[in-house]
Design a protein around this motif. Structure first.
Motif: not given
Length: 283
Positions: A219-225, A236-240, A252-253, A256-259
């Motif tokens: 789930l984390l990988h799919k969402r980050l991709q 898109k902006a991260a806040s959107d 949290h987003f 996780a994205f930077k990591k």
């Protein structure tokens, strides 16, 4: 800025009032819900299709649905709606009392637009009167009004018995298709398991056989991709997008994205923004 929030729920009946510019989120619809949109608009999305209810609309939402929502008040006004939650016990009692049963599963779409009917307008007007006079403190009155709602729905469209009185639980379905459609919903694994017709233990076991990893990691990988794609290709902006993709909050987003990618979401977006791309191409 939110100037007013009023979400009053009796047992089975809820009156909602918001004066925010927009309010969005997601939820699992556990029971059949019957709603009248008094003012403003409600946009629902099941991952495949968008359903818009404007002021004056009636809608019936089938139980066991994952839906994202956006509530929009009218200009200089408030978002207002009345919702009846038709729980399974109430519907089962009604089915036994009147001898009405589902004959076949006829509706697959989660949101059904109801016919504009004078009886429905009269019914919801009576609910507003009870709400304004605090009459929903009486649970017996609430039960009578819920039964009235069922009777009206069946009178206007008898085929709705196949929605209201379908008491079957989710059956075991294709896990890969379901997860690829619904990964962006922020719900517990127990909910995913239930909706795919599995116990939690079976869900985890089938998941690892299908995806060769755990549900949490996938789930984390799919969402980050998907986030990377939206930042880079769509600007898109991260806040959107963080709520849209199922993250609890922006921090949290971003963490996780930077990591995962070694850079903050803002750097990806800025690097591939149309302005920066145009400047690079002109050099």
């Amino acid at each position: 800025m939110e100037t007013k929030k009023d979400n009053i729920q009796a047992s089975g009946i809820a009156y909602s009032c918001y004066a925010t510019k927009s309010r969005e989120g997601e939820h699992f619809v556990q029971e059949c819900t019957f709603t009248y949109q008094i003012a403003g608009s409600l946009v629902l999305n099941d991952g495949n299709q968008t359903y818009i209810s404007n002021a004056g609309a009636f809608r019936l939402v089938r139980r066991n649905q994952l839906l994202k929502f956006i509530k929009e008040p009218p200009e200089n006004g408030e978002f207002r709606s009345l919702t009846i939650f038709l729980d399974q016990q109430t519907l089962k009692d009604f089915s036994l009392e009147y001898g009405i049963n589902a004959e076949q599963k006829q509706y697959d779409q989660p949101v059904l637009d109801m016919e504009d009917h004078v009886l429905l307008h009269s019914y919801f007007q009576s609910l507003m009167t009870y709400h304004q006079t605090h009459s929903f403190d009486n649970p017996k009155l609430v039960q009578i009004k819920m039964k009235e709602a069922i009777l009206l729905l069946l009178q206007i469209n008898p085929e709705l018995k196949n929605v209201l009185f379908d008491f079957t639980e989710p059956h075991k379905i294709d896990l890969e298709n379901f997860m690829n459609k619904n990964y962006h919903f922020n719900v517990h694994l127990e909910r995913f398991a239930y909706l795919t017709g599995r116990s939690l233990a079976t869900f985890k076991r089938d998941f690892e056989k299908t995806f060769n990893t755990t549900p949490g990691r996938w789930l984390l990988h799919k969402r980050l991709q998907e986030a990377y794609y939206l930042l880079k290709e769509k600007g898109k902006a991260a806040s959107d997008i963080y709520l849209e993709l199922g993250f609890e909050d922006l921090s949290h987003f971003s963490f996780a994205f930077k990591k995962a990618f070694g850079e903050a979401p803002s750097k990806i977006m800025n690097r591939y923004s149309p302005v920066n791309t145009a400047s690079f191409n002109s050099m």
